[in-house]
Design a protein around this motif. Structure first.
Motif, PDB file in Angstrom:
ATOM      1  N   MET A   1     -51.435  23.171  23.601  1.00 28.62           N
ATOM      2  CA  MET A   1     -50.089  22.853  23.082  1.00 28.62           C
ATOM      3  C   MET A   1     -50.110  22.938  21.554  1.00 28.62           C
ATOM      4  N   GLN A   2     -49.235  23.761  21.019  1.00 32.76           N
ATOM      5  CA  GLN A   2     -49.160  23.928  19.565  1.00 32.76           C
ATOM      6  C   GLN A   2     -48.144  22.951  18.993  1.00 32.76           C
ATOM      7  N   ILE A   3     -48.527  22.199  17.980  1.00 27.78           N
ATOM      8  CA  ILE A   3     -47.570  21.306  17.323  1.00 27.78           C
ATOM      9  C   ILE A   3     -47.439  21.747  15.872  1.00 27.78           C
ATOM     10  N   SER A   4     -46.188  21.975  15.463  1.00 30.75           N
ATOM     11  CA  SER A   4     -45.951  22.326  14.059  1.00 30.75           C
ATOM     12  C   SER A   4     -45.013  21.299  13.441  1.00 30.75           C
ATOM     13  N   PHE A   5     -45.355  20.866  12.246  1.00 34.58           N
ATOM     14  CA  PHE A   5     -44.463  19.965  11.502  1.00 34.58           C
ATOM     15  C   PHE A   5     -43.939  20.674  10.256  1.00 34.58           C
ATOM     16  N   GLU A   6     -43.874  21.979  10.326  1.00 34.65           N
ATOM     17  CA  GLU A   6     -43.351  22.796   9.219  1.00 34.65           C
ATOM     18  C   GLU A   6     -41.943  22.308   8.857  1.00 34.65           C
ATOM     19  N   GLY A   7     -41.699  22.072   7.592  1.00 31.61           N
ATOM     20  CA  GLY A   7     -40.368  21.639   7.141  1.00 31.61           C
ATOM     21  C   GLY A   7     -40.138  20.134   7.267  1.00 31.61           C
ATOM     22  N   LYS A   8     -41.119  19.399   7.771  1.00 25.61           N
ATOM     23  CA  LYS A   8     -40.973  17.937   7.937  1.00 25.61           C
ATOM     24  C   LYS A   8     -41.705  17.206   6.823  1.00 25.61           C
ATOM     25  N   ARG A   9     -41.195  16.022   6.501  1.00 21.74           N
ATOM     26  CA  ARG A   9     -41.857  15.164   5.513  1.00 21.74           C
ATOM     27  C   ARG A   9     -42.358  13.910   6.234  1.00 21.74           C
ATOM     28  N   ALA A  10     -43.621  13.592   6.022  1.00 20.62           N
ATOM     29  CA  ALA A  10     -44.259  12.480   6.742  1.00 20.62           C
ATOM     30  C   ALA A  10     -44.790  11.446   5.768  1.00 20.62           C
TER      31      ALA A  10
ATOM     32  N   GLY B   1     -38.006   9.668  -1.123  1.00 20.53           N
ATOM     33  CA  GLY B   1     -37.234  10.806  -0.598  1.00 20.53           C
ATOM     34  C   GLY B   1     -37.138  10.783   0.906  1.00 20.53           C
ATOM     35  N   PRO B   2     -36.471  11.808   1.467  1.00 18.97           N
ATOM     36  CA  PRO B   2     -36.267  11.825   2.923  1.00 18.97           C
ATOM     37  C   PRO B   2     -37.580  11.946   3.689  1.00 18.97           C
ATOM     38  N   ILE B   3     -37.715  11.098   4.694  1.00 19.38           N
ATOM     39  CA  ILE B   3     -38.908  11.116   5.550  1.00 19.38           C
ATOM     40  C   ILE B   3     -38.448  11.334   6.989  1.00 19.38           C
ATOM     41  N   HIS B   4     -39.115  12.253   7.691  1.00 16.29           N
ATOM     42  CA  HIS B   4     -38.789  12.511   9.109  1.00 16.29           C
ATOM     43  C   HIS B   4     -39.779  11.837  10.063  1.00 16.29           C
ATOM     44  N   LEU B   5     -41.011  11.642   9.573  1.00 18.20           N
ATOM     45  CA  LEU B   5     -42.093  11.144  10.437  1.00 18.20           C
ATOM     46  C   LEU B   5     -42.803  10.006   9.723  1.00 18.20           C
ATOM     47  N   LEU B   6     -42.908   8.858  10.392  1.00 15.22           N
ATOM     48  CA  LEU B   6     -43.563   7.702   9.766  1.00 15.22           C
ATOM     49  C   LEU B   6     -44.691   7.201  10.669  1.00 15.22           C
TER      50      LEU B   6
ATOM     51  N   VAL C   1     -37.561   3.568   5.523  1.00 16.22           N
ATOM     52  CA  VAL C   1     -37.531   4.948   6.037  1.00 16.22           C
ATOM     53  C   VAL C   1     -36.340   5.148   6.988  1.00 16.22           C
ATOM     54  N   ALA C   2     -36.116   4.187   7.885  1.00 19.32           N
ATOM     55  CA  ALA C   2     -35.064   4.369   8.905  1.00 19.32           C
ATOM     56  C   ALA C   2     -33.668   4.290   8.285  1.00 19.32           C
ATOM     57  N   ARG C   3     -33.521   3.495   7.218  1.00 24.76           N
ATOM     58  CA  ARG C   3     -32.211   3.488   6.539  1.00 24.76           C
ATOM     59  C   ARG C   3     -31.876   4.876   6.017  1.00 24.76           C
ATOM     60  N   GLY C   4     -32.879   5.542   5.444  1.00 27.77           N
ATOM     61  CA  GLY C   4     -32.690   6.909   4.944  1.00 27.77           C
ATOM     62  C   GLY C   4     -32.359   7.873   6.073  1.00 27.77           C
ATOM     63  N   MET C   5     -33.094   7.758   7.179  1.00 25.02           N
ATOM     64  CA  MET C   5     -32.843   8.645   8.337  1.00 25.02           C
ATOM     65  C   MET C   5     -31.410   8.469   8.829  1.00 25.02           C
ATOM     66  N   LYS C   6     -31.007   7.200   8.949  1.00 25.43           N
ATOM     67  CA  LYS C   6     -29.666   6.905   9.473  1.00 25.43           C
ATOM     68  C   LYS C   6     -28.600   7.443   8.510  1.00 25.43           C
ATOM     69  N   ALA C   7     -28.787   7.204   7.217  1.00 23.19           N
ATOM     70  CA  ALA C   7     -27.794   7.641   6.219  1.00 23.19           C
ATOM     71  C   ALA C   7     -27.652   9.165   6.235  1.00 23.19           C
ATOM     72  N   ARG C   8     -28.761   9.877   6.457  1.00 22.25           N
ATOM     73  CA  ARG C   8     -28.701  11.347   6.462  1.00 22.25           C
ATOM     74  C   ARG C   8     -28.280  11.887   7.825  1.00 22.25           C
ATOM     75  N   GLY C   9     -28.245  11.003   8.819  1.00 19.53           N
ATOM     76  CA  GLY C   9     -27.912  11.444  10.180  1.00 19.53           C
ATOM     77  C   GLY C   9     -28.975  12.376  10.742  1.00 19.53           C
ATOM     78  N   SER C  10     -30.218  12.189  10.268  1.00 18.26           N
ATOM     79  CA  SER C  10     -31.280  13.101  10.741  1.00 18.26           C
ATOM     80  C   SER C  10     -32.137  12.390  11.791  1.00 18.26           C
ATOM     81  N   ARG C  11     -32.669  13.151  12.730  1.00 19.71           N
ATOM     82  CA  ARG C  11     -33.569  12.574  13.737  1.00 19.71           C
ATOM     83  C   ARG C  11     -34.873  12.161  13.092  1.00 19.71           C
TER      84      ARG C  11
END
Ligand code: NDP
Length: 244
Positions: free
Chosen positions: A1-10, A75-80, A118-128
């Motif tokens: 299984m290939q996992i890519s986090f290209e374009g994500k900020r962690a 800044g925006p974080i997608h993965l914590l 982190v989750a406040r930022g995710m919610k404000a941006r409407g991003s998963r």
């Protein structure tokens, strides 16, 4: 299984050593832009030498105000990954208020705090987003001399579930990994004595401790889209210890 986090900020806490460091490096190898948070500058220096794309943040997560200041421009974080933790072992009757407070402020309160930021930022941006808390088998099984540690990890499992419940509607998934012993600096604290280690290992159906990579792979899976419908689980990485 290939996992890519290209374009994500962690963002990974406790990224100076052990499981957190290996997770930060694995995320970077999978293409994520990684912010590594820990409290020992020398560890961050060696981490950025090993992987120059990592952004270092040096802060003691037990300090609420210092954490707020250190992460305000993250800044925006997608993965914590909430990985940092403190372990200090003693018999139940010898636990001190300081040990209790120090453990809860890192292992539980800082997880709540960093996740809020982190989750406040995710919610404000409407991003998963996806959050993984690093818990332990000690959340669900009493271990001698681990009173406070077990209590913090039990609390962390419930924190994970309530976060999953409340953040799910914003498409933010929250899960935990619950490893057995891993021979990191923390693992050596409790399990270097071969006699003690054998007693523990004999209770693990697979008959061995976990490797750092075993835990990292489960964290990557839970962070990734491969676990898109998984929310609020406490995933044992324990060779079957918790089945007994
Ligand atoms: P290590 O002790 O090897 O690494 C922990 C990292 O967290 C270190 O970089 C440490 O920095 C950092 N850290 C601790 N306290 C703070 C703080 N107040 N502020 C910022 N950073 C901090 O631990 P492991 O890699 O073994 O453990 C990682 C996670 O895995 C923890 O949540 C632990 O509870 C869990 N776990 C570990 C097991 C094991 O047997 N090792 C088993 C089950 C779960 P510094 O060194 O500077 O203090």
């Amino acid at each position: 299984m290939q996992i890519s986090f290209e374009g994500k900020r962690a963002l990974v806490t406790g990224a100076g050593k052990g499981i957190g460091r290996a997770t930060a490096l694995a995320l970077a190898r999978c293409g994520a832009e990684v912010t590594a948070v820990t409290r020992t500058q020398a560890d961050l220096d060696s981490l950025t030498q090993e992987c120059s794309s990592v952004t270092p943040v040096c802060v003691d997560l037990a300090d609420w105000e210092a954490t707020e200041a250190a992460l305000q421009d993250v800044g925006p974080i997608h993965l914590l990954v909430n990985n940092a933790a403190y372990a200090n072992l003693q018999p139940f009757l010898e636990v001190t208020p300081d040990q209790f407070d120090q453990s809860f402020s890192v292992n539980v309160k800082a997880v709540l705090h960093v996740s809020q930021i982190v989750a406040r930022g995710m919610k404000a941006r409407g991003s998963r987003g996806s959050i993984v808390n690093v818990s332990s088998q000690a959340s669900q099984c009493a271990l001698r001399d681990h009173t406070v540690y077990c209590a913090t990890k039990g609390a962390l499992d419930m924190l994970t579930k309530v976060m999953a419940l409340e953040l799910g509607p914003h498409q933010i998934r929250v899960n935990s990994v619950n490893p057995t012993v891993v021979m990191t600096e923390m693992g050596r604290l409790g399990w270097s004595d071969p006699e003690k280690a054998k007693v523990m290992m004999d209770r693990i159906p697979l008959g061995r401790f976990a490797e750092v990579e075993d835990v990292v792979n489960s964290i990557l899976f839970l962070l990734s889209d491969k676990s898109n419908m998984t929310n609020g689980v406490t995933l044992p990485v324990d060779g079957g210890f918790l089945t007994c």
